[in-house]
Design a protein around this motif. Structure first.
Motif, PDB file in Angstrom:
ATOM      1  N   LEU A 130      -0.831   1.535  -6.961  1.00 44.00           N
ATOM      2  CA  LEU A 130      -0.794   0.428  -7.895  1.00 44.00           C
ATOM      3  C   LEU A 130      -2.148   0.029  -8.662  1.00 44.00           C
ATOM      4  O   LEU A 130      -2.126  -0.960  -9.207  1.00 44.00           O
ATOM      5  CB  LEU A 130      -0.322  -0.778  -7.087  1.00 44.00           C
ATOM      6  N   HIS A 131      -3.219   0.827  -8.315  1.00 49.70           N
ATOM      7  CA  HIS A 131      -4.509   0.531  -8.625  1.00 49.70           C
ATOM      8  C   HIS A 131      -5.026   2.003  -9.139  1.00 49.70           C
ATOM      9  O   HIS A 131      -5.117   2.990  -8.605  1.00 49.70           O
ATOM     10  CB  HIS A 131      -5.310  -0.051  -7.733  1.00 49.70           C
ATOM     11  N   GLN A 175      -0.887   4.549 -15.773  1.00 49.00           N
ATOM     12  CA  GLN A 175      -0.124   3.479 -15.102  1.00 49.00           C
ATOM     13  C   GLN A 175       0.951   2.917 -15.619  1.00 49.00           C
ATOM     14  O   GLN A 175       1.055   2.597 -17.003  1.00 49.00           O
ATOM     15  CB  GLN A 175      -1.038   2.429 -14.791  1.00 49.00           C
ATOM     16  N   ASP A 211       3.904   0.603 -17.222  1.00 49.30           N
ATOM     17  CA  ASP A 211       3.810  -0.956 -17.511  1.00 49.30           C
ATOM     18  C   ASP A 211       4.751  -1.633 -16.355  1.00 49.30           C
ATOM     19  O   ASP A 211       4.655  -2.748 -16.064  1.00 49.30           O
ATOM     20  CB  ASP A 211       4.115  -1.249 -18.617  1.00 49.30           C
ATOM     21  N   ASP A 248       6.556  -1.172 -13.533  1.00 43.79           N
ATOM     22  CA  ASP A 248       6.157  -1.343 -11.697  1.00 43.79           C
ATOM     23  C   ASP A 248       4.676  -1.141 -11.402  1.00 43.79           C
ATOM     24  O   ASP A 248       4.456  -1.348 -10.333  1.00 43.79           O
ATOM     25  CB  ASP A 248       7.266  -0.544 -11.344  1.00 43.79           C
ATOM     26  N   GLY A 249       3.815  -0.879 -12.308  1.00 44.98           N
ATOM     27  CA  GLY A 249       2.324  -0.658 -12.147  1.00 44.98           C
ATOM     28  C   GLY A 249       2.047   0.640 -11.341  1.00 44.98           C
ATOM     29  O   GLY A 249       0.976   0.836 -10.710  1.00 44.98           O
ATOM     30  N   TYR A 250       2.825   1.706 -11.350  1.00 47.13           N
ATOM     31  CA  TYR A 250       2.942   2.707 -10.518  1.00 47.13           C
ATOM     32  C   TYR A 250       1.730   3.844 -11.196  1.00 47.13           C
ATOM     33  O   TYR A 250       1.791   3.885 -12.658  1.00 47.13           O
ATOM     34  CB  TYR A 250       4.161   3.784 -10.416  1.00 47.13           C
TER      35      TYR A 250
END
Length: 286
Positions: A9-10, A78, A80, A82-84
């Motif tokens: 997620l980052h 990344q 948008d 679910d931030g994966y």
């Protein structure tokens, strides 16, 4: 300075990181993501730029994302929704040129070269793929949605983005019965347990994390099956697995046991899974 952040997620590496993480991680340099979208029916997202490593998840046609790096045919991105974070092949990307208007609302559908089911199929799209419809036309009583000059889809297989979503996530999940199980899959062509939960909830307008451990720790509220009882739509979690309850006694899930989306008695599922992975670790109500 670097904190321990979930790499799923980052977006951060020793040499490069998302500029939004400047105060949290150390990196050689920081960059702002560039907007793009998925231009192929399905894009496999890998944890590293290696086609031989297992996929983490998939990105669907029209899905928007941020691109942090392009190198050797790979893009570090990344999603948008679910931030994966992960790597996909660079050729899967397209410019974010126009806004989508419709969403595929059936598990699978075709894009034809023109407004006629007898015409050649250009490609197939999964539920939740996003397309831009420019008009409608009718051929032999069937309404087709036009996508610019040429390609067309069955209009009944699409839902305007502005239209109210379904209210029953379990009914959406049931549309995937007999769909093949696929590790990391997130589409009508192959799906895993947490992908099924995320897809079904997304189609009811409820965002959900991608992986089962993320869902188990923060999706909805934890419930006690004795104190609160169980009902349709509740989630049952095991270590590394999750499924919906169709009713208090029936589990609907993407099963590695049958290698498909299936339903089975909850009691039987608990007994079967316990032999390999133990008993349920929790129950949640989205």
């Amino acid at each position: 300075m670097t904190e321990t952040l979930d790499r799923r997620l980052h977006a951060y590496r020793p040499d490069l990181a998302d500029i939004r993480l400047r105060e949290k991680v150390s990196a050689g340099r920081y960059t702002q993501g560039m907007a793009a979208e998925v231009a192929v029916p399905l894009a496999k997202l890998h944890p590293k730029p290696d086609p031989d490593c297992a996929i983490d998840t998939e990105a669907l046609f029209g899905e928007t994302l941020q691109v942090f790096d392009r190198r050797d045919g790979w893009a570090w991105v990344q999603l948008d929704a679910d931030g994966y974070v992960g790597y996909l092949r660079e050729e899967a990307l397209g410019d974010r040129s126009s806004e989508a208007t419709h969403l595929v609302c059936v598990p699978r559908t075709f894009v034809y070269s023109g407004a006629d089911l007898r015409f050649p199929v250009v490609h197939a799209l999964s539920m939740a793929s996003r397309v831009r419809v420019t008009g409608m036309t009718e051929t032999r009583g069937t309404i087709y949605a036009l996508m610019g000059d040429g390609p067309a889809m069955i209009a009944e297989h699409l839902r305007p983005l502005a239209e109210a979503a379904s209210h029953d996530a379990v009914a959406v999940a049931a549309m995937f019965l007999q769909t093949p199980y696929l590790w990391g899959g997130r589409s009508g062509f192959g799906i895993d347990c947490s992908g099924l939960v995320q897809m079904a909830l997304a189609m009811t307008g409820k965002p959900a994390p991608r992986d089962s451990d993320q869902q188990a720790s923060g999706l909805g509220q934890a419930i006690d099956p004795v104190q609160h009882g169980l009902r349709r739509g509740d989630l049952v979690f095991w270590k590394g697995h999750v499924g919906f309850l169709e009713d208090p006694h029936t589990l609907l899930h993407a099963s590695g046991g049958t290698m498909s989306v299936t339903r089975e008695p909850l009691k039987a599922a608990i007994e079967r899974i316990a032999k390999l992975y133990g008993h349920p670790t929790g129950y949640r109500r989205p």
